[in-house]
Design an enzyme around this catalytic site. Structure first.
Site, PDB file in Angstrom:
ATOM      1  CG  HIS A 101      -7.029  11.724   4.601  1.00 47.23           C
ATOM      2  ND1 HIS A 101      -6.523  12.780   3.865  1.00 47.23           N
ATOM      3  CD2 HIS A 101      -6.050  11.372   5.468  1.00 47.23           C
ATOM      4  CE1 HIS A 101      -5.289  13.043   4.289  1.00 47.23           C
ATOM      5  NE2 HIS A 101      -4.980  12.205   5.258  1.00 47.23           N
ATOM      6  NE  ARG A 114      -4.335  18.621   3.988  1.00 40.81           N
ATOM      7  CZ  ARG A 114      -5.035  18.138   4.994  1.00 40.81           C
ATOM      8  NH1 ARG A 114      -5.607  18.962   5.852  1.00 40.81           N
ATOM      9  NH2 ARG A 114      -5.183  16.848   5.163  1.00 40.81           N
TER      10      ARG A 114
HETATM   11  C1  SIN Z   1      -3.151   9.060   9.465  1.00 39.73           C
HETATM   12  O1  SIN Z   1      -4.325   8.871   9.129  1.00 39.73           O
HETATM   13  O2  SIN Z   1      -2.819   9.305  10.631  1.00 39.73           O
HETATM   14  C2  SIN Z   1      -2.076   9.027   8.429  1.00 39.73           C
HETATM   15  C3  SIN Z   1      -2.579   9.480   7.130  1.00 39.73           C
HETATM   16  C4  SIN Z   1      -1.828  10.641   6.594  1.00 39.73           C
HETATM   17  O3  SIN Z   1      -0.633  10.542   6.395  1.00 39.73           O
HETATM   18  O4  SIN Z   1      -2.436  11.669   6.311  1.00 39.73           O
END
Ligand code: SIN
Length: 541
Positions: A325, A345
């Site tokens: 992420h 974002r």
């Molecule tokens: C996700 O991984 O779908 C949720 C994580 C996020 O809120 O960025």
């Protein structure tokens, strides 16, 4: 507490360009998204999956010869941790129609549906019910419910995000069940963020062409988990047993799944579960800290279901691409690796380098966005150093209030606001410092669109343990969706099938054979298999 004087000095460069960036964005002008060739080149150069030591070929089992992420191959090349001489298969400790292994969102969704089909359900979980990655998800859940959107568009976005490698039948199930799931969760009591007319609010996520991200502020996973856990606990035919994880699946003499051996974490005693149908919903493997990355994952995310299924003969897919992420915390040090939701974002905050420049479109798919952050920090030398020797880029959250009005950060991101305020940082006034963090296992066990195993009868999968839905890269909000879609499908399919299953005699021969094969190949193992609980002794830097 708060940013150091040196960091506050560096933030001045972000502040110097902010008003002009907000003005541009308000005019609808945005940093250009990358084309496919540019994306591919960037990924190959900077994504952690492409480092020379990222992958290796597994030497044993159904995927022998396939490349997978290195630390996971360590687990597969370790003989089973089960002490076979301590298991008495003739003594059945629990008997049920449907056994569910894992108590996160997928397990609970499966339990609700199986119970509604009239099955007796036994849900066994390693920690407490709800201790799972579902709880950690923040930003939202995708579903094409708006007039200008459609499941077909959701399908195209999902396949594009997965680099056109996803299993189309699984994606079809995902996107066409999505509106049903949103309605179901709403009726079960999930407190989605709605406008004054009671209509659910939707925003963009990375890689989405339409606004279809439904959220419960920035605690969407916790709220969905609360709803599913309460609904599952409320079913009279669902029994929940905590702190008793499964350690191996049991097969019968016909090759179908017979249930599992579970281990009581307090007494270390093994117990035998006989089940007419078994669902594995054990989640992901972020706690393996692939390539030594920090992680957003729950403490229990050690990939146990993958290992058990593999020992039993199931094939895995997409275990080479891992999702990092883009926005994990790098400062303050106490929170390193924690998730900063993509919703930040989605609401307009831009990633900004040490010079105060925007360097990437904020809503690229996660693998591309992460690669751009890594390039900025380690190739272009435009990262921001922290006092503990880390490096990151700014995520300019104060833009959100400037774009949408004072108070938006506190209203839309209350958990993040409080998390940073606890360390003296007001994110509606000051940017956050971020760096990619290990977030999601894109792949998992092969399954059909009704959640049934492709290899073993009587066995089903749901949630992060399952592979193929997301191809090489999952889009935001498709995970909270897939736990519900395939949890519901697994629960319904398993309950229906359990009515006609004839079980044979139980066997752990597959485990004996796996161990023998490992021995023949000289694979004595480096870890535990399954791991169950991560070992941090002496490893915290
Ligand atoms: C996700 O991984 O779908 C949720 C994580 C996020 O809120 O960025």
């Amino acid at each position: 507490m708060g940013y150091t004087p040196e960091m506050l000095e560096m933030i001045k460069k972000v502040e110097a360009t902010r008003a002009a960036r907000v003005e541009k964005k308000a005019r609808g002008e945005e940093f250009a998204a990358m084309g496919i060739d540019e994306r591919n080149e960037l990924k190959k150069k900077f994504h952690p999956d492409y480092k020379s030591d990222a992958l290796r070929k597994v030497k044993i089992g159904p995927n022998a010869g396939d490349e997978m992420v290195n630390k996971f191959v360590d687990v597969l090349e370790t003989p089973s941790s089960l002490e076979l001489d301590k298991v008495d298969l003739n003594k059945v400790d629990y008997e049920t129609d449907v056994l569910i292994i894992g108590g996160g969102g997928a397990g609970c969704a499966a339990a609700i549906m199986a119970a509604e089909e009239g099955a007796n359900v036994l849900l066994m979980t390693k920690l407490r019910l709800g201790d799972a990655n579902t709880m950690m998800a923040e930003g939202g859940i995708q579903a094409a419910v708006r007039a200008k959107d459609s499941p077909r568009t959701h399908f195209l976005d999902t396949i594009g995000g997965g680099h056109f490698k996803n299993e189309p039948e699984l994606v079809r199930a995902l996107v066409f069940d999505a509106p049903v799931v949103i309605d179901w969760l709403d009726r079960l009591g999930t407190m989605f963020t709605k406008n004054e007319k009671g209509v659910m609010m939707t925003i963009h996520g990375g890689g989405t062409s339409k606004k279809r991200m439904h959220s419960a502020a920035d605690m969407s996973g916790a709220e969905i988990m609360r709803t599913l856990r309460d609904a599952a606990r409320g079913k009279p035919n669902v029994t929940v047993v905590e702190f008793e994880p499964a350690v191996e699946l049991i097969l019968d003499d016909k090759g179908q799944c017979f249930g599992a051996v579970v281990k009581n974490l307090e007494t270390n005693q093994y117990k035998v579960v006989r089940a007419k149908a078994t669902i594995v919903s054990t989640g992901g493997s972020g706690r393996l800290h692939y390539q030594d990355f920090d992680t957003t994952n729950h403490y229990g995310a050690t990939g146990d279901g993958l290992v058990m299924a593999y020992h039993a003969g199931c094939k895995l897919c997409f275990m080479h691409p891992v999702q990092y992420h883009p926005t994990g915390v790098v400062y303050p040090a106490q929170n390193i690796g924690l998730l900063i939701t993509e919703k930040v974002r989605g609401l307009g905050a831009q990633p900004i380098n040490a010079e105060g420049e925007q360097f990437v479109f904020p809503k690229e798919p996660r693998d591309i966005e992460s690669s751009a952050f890594i390039r900025e920090c380690h190739d272009r030398g435009k990262g921001v150093p922290t006092p503990t020797g880390r490096v990151g880029v700014w995520l300019d959250s104060p833009m959100i209030d400037m774009l949408h009005g004072e108070g938006t950060v506190r209203r839309e991101l209350p958990a993040k606001f409080r998390q940073f305020m606890n360390h003296g940082i007001d994110i509606s006034r000051l940017p956050m410092l971020v760096y990619p963090t290990l977030h999601y296992q894109n792949g998992g066990v092969e399954m059909e669109s009704d959640a049934h195993s492709k290899q073993i009868p009587n066995l089903y999968f749901a949630g992060e343990v399952a592979g193929g839905i997301h191809g090489e890269n999952r889009l935001m909000g498709n995970s909270l969706l897939d736990i519900n879609v395939f949890g519901r499908r697994a629960g319904g399919s398993a309950a229906k099938a359990s009515r006609s299953v004839e079980l044979g005699s139980p066997s752990l021969t597959h485990v004996v054979e796996y161990n023998r094969e490992a021995g023949k190949k000289g694979l004595t193992g480096r870890v535990a298999a399954p791991i169950l609980l991560p070992d941090y002794v002496g490893k915290i830097k």
